[in-house]
Design an enzyme around this catalytic site. Structure first.
Site, mmCIF file in Angstrom:
data_model
loop_
_atom_site.group_PDB
_atom_site.id
_atom_site.type_symbol
_atom_site.label_atom_id
_atom_site.label_comp_id
_atom_site.label_asym_id
_atom_site.label_seq_id
_atom_site.Cartn_x
_atom_site.Cartn_y
_atom_site.Cartn_z
ATOM 1 N N PRO A 10 0.835 -1.379 -0.055
ATOM 2 C CA PRO A 10 -0.117 -0.054 -0.047
ATOM 3 C C PRO A 10 0.776 1.393 -0.299
ATOM 4 C CG PRO A 10 -0.300 -1.161 2.041
ATOM 5 C CD PRO A 10 0.568 -2.038 1.408
ATOM 6 N N ASN A 11 0.223 2.160 -0.909
ATOM 7 C CA ASN A 11 0.929 3.520 -0.970
ATOM 8 C C ASN A 11 1.978 3.627 -1.613
ATOM 9 O OD1 ASN A 11 -1.493 4.811 0.613
ATOM 10 N ND2 ASN A 11 -0.470 3.774 2.427
ATOM 11 N N ARG A 18 4.785 10.872 -2.590
ATOM 12 C CA ARG A 18 4.591 10.762 -1.054
ATOM 13 C C ARG A 18 5.582 11.065 -0.548
ATOM 14 N NH1 ARG A 18 4.382 4.721 1.588
ATOM 15 N NH2 ARG A 18 3.939 5.646 3.771
ATOM 16 N N TYR A 23 11.129 9.158 0.967
ATOM 17 C CA TYR A 23 11.047 8.373 -0.067
ATOM 18 C C TYR A 23 11.583 8.874 -1.389
ATOM 19 C CZ TYR A 23 7.665 6.098 3.050
ATOM 20 O OH TYR A 23 7.146 5.291 4.052
ATOM 21 N N ASN A 72 8.202 -5.316 -0.470
ATOM 22 C CA ASN A 72 7.982 -4.114 0.317
ATOM 23 C C ASN A 72 6.570 -4.005 0.609
ATOM 24 O OD1 ASN A 72 7.734 -1.881 1.582
ATOM 25 N ND2 ASN A 72 9.121 -0.578 0.291
ATOM 26 N N ALA A 75 2.931 -0.797 5.103
ATOM 27 C CA ALA A 75 2.701 -0.731 6.365
ATOM 28 C C ALA A 75 2.159 -2.060 6.613
ATOM 29 C CB ALA A 75 1.386 0.223 6.575
ATOM 30 N N GLU A 96 12.679 -9.273 2.398
ATOM 31 C CA GLU A 96 11.753 -8.127 2.805
ATOM 32 C C GLU A 96 12.603 -6.966 2.430
ATOM 33 O OE1 GLU A 96 10.100 -6.160 6.904
ATOM 34 O OE2 GLU A 96 10.636 -8.432 7.047
ATOM 35 N N HIS A 98 12.829 -2.423 2.432
ATOM 36 C CA HIS A 98 12.080 -1.186 2.765
ATOM 37 C C HIS A 98 12.947 0.037 2.413
ATOM 38 C CE1 HIS A 98 9.050 -2.941 5.204
ATOM 39 N NE2 HIS A 98 10.066 -3.759 5.772
ATOM 40 N N ARG A 105 12.085 5.052 12.647
ATOM 41 C CA ARG A 105 10.854 5.760 12.267
ATOM 42 C C ARG A 105 9.896 5.445 13.783
ATOM 43 N NH1 ARG A 105 8.455 5.081 6.562
ATOM 44 N NH2 ARG A 105 7.350 6.480 7.355
#
Length: 138
Positions: A10-11, A18, A23, A72, A75, A96, A98, A105
């Protein structure tokens, strides 16, 4: 030729727009076009969904025939037991990824339901995190 897929959650379709301070300003499509050319010896695909079930369905679809999955989950990394279980249930190894350092964060981002079932985790190197994951398979 290795067959790999990058799955974004998502996103991540908003990359380039964004939170560019976190990012960057590059869209994922721009980045992916460059990576496909750079790794022409890899059969590289890309899939993105904002929907948890669609991500799981894609993993089930490719999880027994591809050489690697780079995910990735956005969330969902921190909330989806179902995606973690999907990774546990397939044969294809998963890395995985990111873009940001999730440990730098918010605290809720320090937990991953993917990591325990992944071959490895790469985070905090911006878009290069994806390239490092590709290298782990080749």
């Amino acid at each position: 030729m290795k067959k790999l897929i990058i799955i974004n959650g998502p996103n991540l379709n908003l990359l380039g727009k964004r939170e560019p301070a976190i990012y960057g300003s590059l869209t994922f499509t721009e980045f992916f076009d460059t990576v496909k050319k750079k790794y022409a010896n890899v059969d590289l695909e890309y899939y993105q969904s904002n929907v948890e079930g669609e991500i799981i369905n894609k993993m089930h679809e490719v999880g027994f025939s591809y050489d690697g999955i780079i995910i990735n989950a956005g969330a969902y990394t921190h909330t989806s037991i179902a995606i973690g279980d999907a990774i546990k249930g397939i044969e294809t190894p998963v890395v995985e990824v990111h873009i940001s350092n999730t440990f730098g964060r918010e605290e809720f981002r320090h937990q991953s339901y993917i990591s325990p079932n992944a071959k490895g985790v790469i985070l905090g190197f911006g878009m290069q995190s994806y390239e490092l994951a590709i290298h782990s398979f080749i």
